[in-house]
Design an enzyme around this catalytic site. Structure first.
Site, PDB file in Angstrom:
ATOM      1  CG  HIS A  52      -1.901  -0.985   1.366  1.00 27.79           C
ATOM      2  ND1 HIS A  52      -2.783  -1.204   0.025  1.00 27.79           N
ATOM      3  CD2 HIS A  52      -2.137  -2.044   2.285  1.00 27.79           C
ATOM      4  CE1 HIS A  52      -3.762  -2.272   0.478  1.00 27.79           C
ATOM      5  NE2 HIS A  52      -3.441  -2.810   1.583  1.00 27.79           N
ATOM      6  CG  ASP A 109      -3.041  -8.311   1.050  1.00 28.64           C
ATOM      7  OD1 ASP A 109      -2.242  -8.638   1.982  1.00 28.64           O
ATOM      8  OD2 ASP A 109      -3.873  -7.756   1.070  1.00 28.64           O
ATOM      9  CG  HIS A 150      -6.545  -5.157   1.808  1.00 25.75           C
ATOM     10  ND1 HIS A 150      -5.980  -5.980   2.952  1.00 25.75           N
ATOM     11  CD2 HIS A 150      -7.937  -4.865   2.465  1.00 25.75           C
ATOM     12  CE1 HIS A 150      -7.013  -6.231   3.910  1.00 25.75           C
ATOM     13  NE2 HIS A 150      -7.855  -5.391   3.809  1.00 25.75           N
ATOM     14  CG  ASP A 197      -5.033  -9.943   3.817  1.00 30.34           C
ATOM     15  OD1 ASP A 197      -4.800 -10.485   2.813  1.00 30.34           O
ATOM     16  OD2 ASP A 197      -4.758  -8.815   3.913  1.00 30.34           O
TER      17      ASP A 197
HETATM   18 ZN   LIG Z   1      -4.260  -7.108   2.713  1.00 31.04          ZN
END
Ligand SMILES: [Zn+2]
Length: 362
Positions: free
Chosen positions: A142, A179, A181, A266
């Site tokens: 991120h 991931d 996200h 996740d």
């Molecule tokens: Zn994540």
């Protein structure tokens, strides 16, 4: 002597790669002290304890981490931003934003996390090891050029990819980000770069809000970002379809020289940070597909960089399974099993068709 005869009588080429996979780990990663935050030092402790409980670590080659240099960091981040992080940590750290916490030791840990991923790339490209897992934290995908966010300080995988391009003059680096996200920072870093193909599966909508299928890269990088924004509730079947129908053909078309993986766990059904339904068996399938792609396309050269994943049992079992796969043992320990209830997310077949159409994958 005829050409055909001489070539037939050459000894068969033997695989040059050694079989021992590698890992990067350093206790400095525990010095990024986030307290009770979900992204905490216990994650890596659980992974290392899990490896040792199954006697896996002793079968691997340990690659020392090192701090990334300012030059390596500024391939992705603004120098002024690096200084700001250093100063923030020197002053004791605290909350950078609502999600991202730092301590006095975070700057050093983050330097080593980025440098650890670089060390893994270096060892794999130089054929010291065939594949490596950089067991690092803080995570990175991120982090943008000028901001920390989503638990990430420096963009480890982007810094490692950039290193591969510069140091080894690579022209095709594939980053697979599974991931849950979207890796907004990684996508941003290479949005205009035709030498890096960024492919992401992620729950959408979800933090950080980016990763729409229309985000495909810009200017000379157009077409080198493939986003697969999945609805909540997707599990093993949906991810398998996405990998088989999109990621495999996209990788085969791109013909990477190196595969980097933003590995986050996740999306597991027992992880509290998403609403996906992946199981450990599902992650094993994705990891196997990546292993097969690497074997087929780039001499097996793969570096996994740890991103998210907040259920300690999931983390430990998933990392164990990855190394077991690389060691040729095909062992998967799955104490968690299937999600407690079934779900049938809608629109996945249509989404896959749309992504394939958008990227000319038929
Ligand atoms: Zn994540």
């Amino acid at each position: 002597m005829p050409e055909s005869w001489s070539s037939k009588n050459k000894p068969p080429q033997r695989a040059e790669l050694p079989l021992t996979p590698g890992y990067v780990y350093d206790p400095v990663f525990l010095e990024h002290d986030t307290g009770d935050h979900p992204e905490n030092a216990r994650r890596l402790e659980a992974i290392i304890t899990g490896l040792d409980a199954k006697f896996i670590r002793q079968q691997l080659k340990s690659m020392p981490a090192r701090p990334a240099t300012l030059d390596e960091l500024t391939a992705i981040h603004q120098a002024e931003y690096v200084k700001r992080i250093e100063a923030f940590c020197q002053n004791g750290g605290g909350s950078w934003d609502a999600d991202t916490v730092m301590s006095k030791g975070s700057y050093k840990a983050a330097l080593y996390a980025a440098g650890g991923c670089i060390a893994a790339v270096e060892a794999v490209v130089k054929k010291v090891i065939p594949s490596a897992y950089a067991l690092v934290r803080p995570p990175g995908h991120h982090a943008t050029s000028n901001n920390a966010m989503g638990f990430c300080l420096f963009n480890n995988v982007a810094i490692a990819a950039s290193y591969a391009l510069k140091k080894f003059k690579m022209e095709r680096v594939l980053i697979i980000d599974f991931d849950v996200h979207h890796g907004n920072g990684t996508q941003e870093a290479f949005a205009h770069n035709p030498y890096v193909l960024y492919v992401s599966t992620h729950q959408y909508p979800l933090f950080p809000g980016t990763g729409h299928l229309n985000e495909v890269g810009q200017s000379s990088g157009a077409g080198t970002a493939i986003n697969i924004p999945l609805p909540a509730g997707c599990g093993d079947n949906e991810y398998k379809q996405v990998f088989d129908e999109i990621i495999v053909p996209a990788a085969q078309r791109f013909k990477p020289e190196l595969i980097l993986v933003s590995a986050g766990y996740d999306g597991h059904w027992a992880d509290d940070l998403s609403n996906m339904r992946l199981t450990l068996d599902g992650y094993y399938y994705l990891t196997r597909i990546i292993q097969q792609l690497a074997a087929e396309l780039c001499g097996g050269r793969t570096v996994f960089c740890l991103e998210g994943g907040y259920n300690l049992q999931v983390l430990s079992c998933a990392v164990n399974a990855t190394f077991n796969l690389w060691l040729g043992e095909k062992l998967l320990d799955d104490p968690l099993g299937q999600p407690p209830y079934k779900s049938s997310p809608r629109g996945v077949i249509e989404l896959i068709a749309e992504v394939k159409k958008r990227h000319g994958l038929y």
